[in-house]
Design an enzyme around this catalytic site. Structure first.
Site, PDB file in Angstrom:
ATOM      1  N   ASP A 207       0.833  -1.200   0.000  1.00 55.64           N
ATOM      2  CA  ASP A 207       0.000   0.000   0.000  1.00 55.64           C
ATOM      3  C   ASP A 207       0.878   1.264   0.000  1.00 55.64           C
ATOM      4  O   ASP A 207       1.852   1.338   0.762  1.00 55.64           O
ATOM      5  CB  ASP A 207      -0.853  -0.042   1.280  1.00 55.64           C
ATOM      6  CG  ASP A 207      -1.960   0.995   1.291  1.00 55.64           C
ATOM      7  OD1 ASP A 207      -2.831   0.943   0.422  1.00 55.64           O
ATOM      8  OD2 ASP A 207      -1.954   1.864   2.196  1.00 55.64           O
ATOM      9  N   GLU A 257       1.789   0.090  -4.776  1.00 59.38           N
ATOM     10  CA  GLU A 257       0.853   1.155  -5.120  1.00 59.38           C
ATOM     11  C   GLU A 257       1.606   2.478  -5.022  1.00 59.38           C
ATOM     12  O   GLU A 257       2.078   2.841  -3.946  1.00 59.38           O
ATOM     13  CB  GLU A 257      -0.339   1.159  -4.163  1.00 59.38           C
ATOM     14  CG  GLU A 257      -1.389   2.171  -4.599  1.00 59.38           C
ATOM     15  CD  GLU A 257      -2.338   2.577  -3.478  1.00 59.38           C
ATOM     16  OE1 GLU A 257      -3.457   2.986  -3.784  1.00 59.38           O
ATOM     17  OE2 GLU A 257      -1.948   2.503  -2.301  1.00 59.38           O
ATOM     18  N   HIS A 331     -10.728  -0.751  -5.193  1.00 65.84           N
ATOM     19  CA  HIS A 331     -11.666  -0.374  -4.125  1.00 65.84           C
ATOM     20  C   HIS A 331     -11.628   1.123  -3.808  1.00 65.84           C
ATOM     21  O   HIS A 331     -12.342   1.551  -2.909  1.00 65.84           O
ATOM     22  CB  HIS A 331     -11.341  -1.193  -2.884  1.00 65.84           C
ATOM     23  CG  HIS A 331      -9.951  -0.898  -2.378  1.00 65.84           C
ATOM     24  ND1 HIS A 331      -8.822  -1.266  -3.077  1.00 65.84           N
ATOM     25  CD2 HIS A 331      -9.531  -0.226  -1.303  1.00 65.84           C
ATOM     26  CE1 HIS A 331      -7.759  -0.838  -2.433  1.00 65.84           C
ATOM     27  NE2 HIS A 331      -8.143  -0.199  -1.347  1.00 65.84           N
ATOM     28  N   ASP A 332     -10.788   1.878  -4.484  1.00 64.44           N
ATOM     29  CA  ASP A 332     -10.725   3.331  -4.261  1.00 64.44           C
ATOM     30  C   ASP A 332     -11.298   4.123  -5.431  1.00 64.44           C
ATOM     31  O   ASP A 332     -11.252   5.360  -5.425  1.00 64.44           O
ATOM     32  CB  ASP A 332      -9.262   3.793  -4.096  1.00 64.44           C
ATOM     33  CG  ASP A 332      -8.575   3.184  -2.884  1.00 64.44           C
ATOM     34  OD1 ASP A 332      -9.261   2.886  -1.890  1.00 64.44           O
ATOM     35  OD2 ASP A 332      -7.337   3.023  -2.936  1.00 64.44           O
TER      36      ASP A 332
HETATM   37  O1  TEU Z   1      -4.843   4.202  -1.211  1.00 66.68           O
HETATM   38  C1  TEU Z   1      -3.955   5.229  -1.444  1.00 66.68           C
HETATM   39  C2  TEU Z   1      -4.464   6.493  -2.015  1.00 66.68           C
HETATM   40  O2  TEU Z   1      -3.802   7.497  -1.895  1.00 66.68           O
HETATM   41  C3  TEU Z   1      -5.705   6.602  -2.759  1.00 66.68           C
HETATM   42  O3  TEU Z   1      -6.152   5.655  -3.551  1.00 66.68           O
HETATM   43  C4  TEU Z   1      -6.717   7.295  -1.941  1.00 66.68           C
HETATM   44  O4  TEU Z   1      -7.756   6.464  -1.535  1.00 66.68           O
HETATM   45  C5  TEU Z   1      -7.273   8.410  -2.777  1.00 66.68           C
HETATM   46  O5  TEU Z   1      -6.256   9.018  -3.477  1.00 66.68           O
HETATM   47  C6  TEU Z   1      -7.891   9.443  -1.909  1.00 66.68           C
HETATM   48  O6  TEU Z   1      -8.401  10.440  -2.747  1.00 66.68           O
HETATM   49  C7  TEU Z   1      -4.454   3.155  -0.380  1.00 66.68           C
HETATM   50  C8  TEU Z   1      -5.578   2.166  -0.234  1.00 66.68           C
HETATM   51  O7  TEU Z   1      -5.842   1.577  -1.480  1.00 66.68           O
HETATM   52  C9  TEU Z   1      -6.761   2.879   0.346  1.00 66.68           C
HETATM   53  O8  TEU Z   1      -7.903   2.077   0.399  1.00 66.68           O
HETATM   54  C10 TEU Z   1      -6.360   3.354   1.724  1.00 66.68           C
HETATM   55  O9  TEU Z   1      -7.385   4.138   2.263  1.00 66.68           O
HETATM   56  C11 TEU Z   1      -5.081   4.183   1.684  1.00 66.68           C
HETATM   57  O10 TEU Z   1      -4.063   3.602   0.907  1.00 66.68           O
HETATM   58  C12 TEU Z   1      -4.524   4.319   3.078  1.00 66.68           C
HETATM   59  O11 TEU Z   1      -4.031   3.098   3.527  1.00 66.68           O
END
Ligand code: TEU
Ligand code: CA
Length: 564
Positions: A207, A257, A331-332
């Site tokens: 992550d 990521e 999921h985001d």
């Molecule tokens: O996501 C990282 C992240 O920065 C984005 O996808 C974020 O959700 C978006 O930019 C906000 O506008 C990862 C995970 O995939 C996410 O679900 C978590 O919430 C985040 O890290 C924190 O662990």
């Protein structure tokens, strides 16, 4: 040294958002046994690996991305015995597991953070604590150490009165950033990956791993939210390389990521010669519908910008020996057919769903399918803020109104941007809760599950699911898809994305492909048609195309792949 295309070119990964995949015990929340129950479905689709989002002990403020203990399982998701059973059953079907390691931060409920709060200097040094000004108090903590903003809104610093210190949290206040400059922290995290590796997993997703290295000197950002100081930070490559070496991860499937990253950095993260990870997620192609780069300002997708972004990442990563994780959703993110296509009629929905699949599975890299994408699942179109669950959506609903938007405008923006768009339960069948749960689902289910569902689609050879299955098997039997070079073409319309894959001396199958995708609801000229007649149509989501004065014209939302 292994070439990434040799290692990964024929592989496809399926992402499971555990909370929303399949509920085995009727509590309304997906779980590990629920995944085990659906392995035959995944085997039937033909995927190689499952990336499973975090199921570790967690207060679930960010649905598991706030980890309180990396080695134990959150009871709502199951037990270690359930996990071992899943690993065994997946292995028996030739499917590997990739676990999601959230190492940029821990939950503030983690024992390390709790010891830090108690004042233990060893654990204070695990996080990014900064002294507050003498005399600061809960009532008047003064200015935070920098003006950096949390990605979920508000300051990235939280004041702790009992310590008279601030701690950094790039995400929610309950997600405290770890101090990777501390070798003890790095050792702890190596032990965590070894722990799961020893339980037989095939790989990991890391992550926001390009945010782990913060600068020594903390300063205000007068241009932005602070990200330019800690994104691809000063020691990030060194720390990743160490994690991979000490954790014994070289050769496993590992994906990082990478938030707001660059091609140059992603080459280093993923090319074999650097011994870091095996592939990277980058997000620039998913910002083409942000107005002025602002996620919370709506714009129509700019297809020309999408094309240019994909072209530079595909060609740039290839030139540097890097390897892309290919994806439209997770999921985001909202659902790609709702976002880049049209789901307002059945035919447009089917074509749009298959269009995004075609481009994703024909590019160079490792395609990821996010659960439900293979069914053409859509955004839910929630009618009220009460239907949203995500901490980010709820924060921004307020922030947008604080900035002067009406509740209705704020809701409309959340409706397009919310991470909950991708988090509605997997649509297994037409029954009341879509076969996801016998209880009450933790979040609402789109009404289209009566027709968009696995039960109906698996048995229909013309379904979106069957089309995805064909895309996966095409990759497995076609060396030019696995290993061919990639070159973007100048299409005749800025709504058409066109590229070519070539593999000289392909051991089997075609040596050249041309992929044409019309990202619009109207007919569009794609490319000059000379030569196309000698090719064959490898796959297409519709036959709706024709030749007109030397030009190939594609019908609405048509994707077609020609082969020679
Ligand atoms: O996501 C990282 C992240 O920065 C984005 O996808 C974020 O959700 C978006 O930019 C906000 O506008 C990862 C995970 O995939 C996410 O679900 C978590 O919430 C985040 O890290 C924190 O662990
Ligand atoms: Ca459950």
């Amino acid at each position: 040294m292994q070439d990434r295309a040799e290692q990964l070119g024929d592989k496809v990964v399926y992402q499971i958002y555990i909370r929303s995949f399949n509920d085995s015990n009727g509590d309304g929340i997906g779980d590990i046994r629920g995944i085990t129950q659906r392995l035959d479905y995944l085997k039937g689709l033909g995927v190689d690996y499952l990336w499973i989002t975090p199921f570790f002990s967690s207060p679930q403020v960010d649905n598991g991305y706030d980890v309180a203990d990396y080695r134990t399982i959150e009871p709502m998701y199951g037990t270690m015995a359930d996990f071992d059973e899943l690993a065994r059953e997946a292995g028996a079907r030739g499917i590997g597991l990739m676990l999601d390691m959230v190492f940029n931060h821990t939950s503030t409920s983690h024992a390390w953070f709790q010891r830090a709060l108690a004042g233990d200097p060893k654990y204070l040094a695990y996080y990014k604590f900064v002294d507050a000004a003498p005399g600061a108090s809960a009532k008047d903590p003064g200015e935070p150490p920098t003006n950096w903003l949390s990605k979920f809104g508000g300051s990235a610093w939280e004041y702790v009165p009992s310590l008279n210190k601030w701690y950094l949290h790039l995400f929610d206040t309950s997600q405290a950033d770890l101090n990777w400059d501390n070798p003890e922290v790095r050792r702890e995290l190596v032990d965590v990956v070894r722990f799961w590796k020893d339980r037989g997993v095939s790989g990991f997703r890391f992550d926001v791993v390009n945010l782990i290295s913060k600068p020594d000197h903390l300063e205000d950002d007068d241009e932005g939210d602070g990200r330019r100081f800690y994104t691809d930070g000063p020691h990030v490559h060194e720390y990743i390389r160490e994690l991979v070496r000490e954790g014994g991860l070289d050769g496993m499937v590992t994906v990082g990521e990478m938030s707001s990253t660059s091609i140059e950095n992603c080459i280093r993260y993923s090319a074999p010669r650097y011994h870091e990870l095996s592939q990277t997620f980058s997000f620039h192609h998913l910002k083409v519908d942000y107005r002025d780069g602002d996620k919370w300002a709506l714009a129509e997708p700019n297809i020309a910008a999408l094309r240019d972004t994909l072209a530079s990442w595909q060609e740039g990563m290839t030139a540097g020996g890097g390897w892309n994780a290919l994806f439209w959703s997770n999921h985001d993110q909202p659902r790609p057919n709702s976002r880049f296509g049209d789901c307002s009629s059945e035919e447009a929905w089917r074509r749009s769903s298959e269009l995004v699949g075609t481009i994703n599975h024909l590019m160079r890299g490792t395609p990821y399918i996010y659960q439900g994408e293979e069914l053409g699942m859509t955004d839910p179109g929630f009618a009220s803020i009460d239907e949203y669950r995500d901490v980010e959506s709820l924060n921004y609903y307020q922030i947008l109104q604080d900035e002067g938007k009406t509740p209705g405008e704020a809701l409309r923006i959340i409706g397009r941007r919310s991470r909950d768009n991708g988090r509605t339960p997997m649509q297994w069948d037409e029954s009341k809760h879509a076969g996801f749960t016998t209880g009450t689902p933790w979040i609402g289910i789109p009404s289209n599950h009566t027709t968009v569902n696995a039960k109906a689609e698996v048995r229909d050879p013309e379904s979106v699911w069957s089309y995805y299955r064909r895309l996966i098997s095409l990759r497995k039997e076609t060396p030019v898809i696995q290993r061919g070079s990639v070159h973007f073409l100048d299409a005749l319309s800025d709504k058409v994305i066109a590229f070519e894959r070539t593999l000289d001396d392909a051991p089997s199958g075609p040596a050249r492909l041309v992929v044409l995708c019309n990202f619009s609801g109207t007919r569009q000229p794609a490319i000059a048609s000379d030569g196309l007649a000698e090719g064959s149509l490898l796959i297409a989501n519709a036959r709706d195309m024709h030749e007109e004065e030397g030009t190939l014209v594609l019908g609405p939302w048509v994707a077609a792949v020609f082969a020679w």
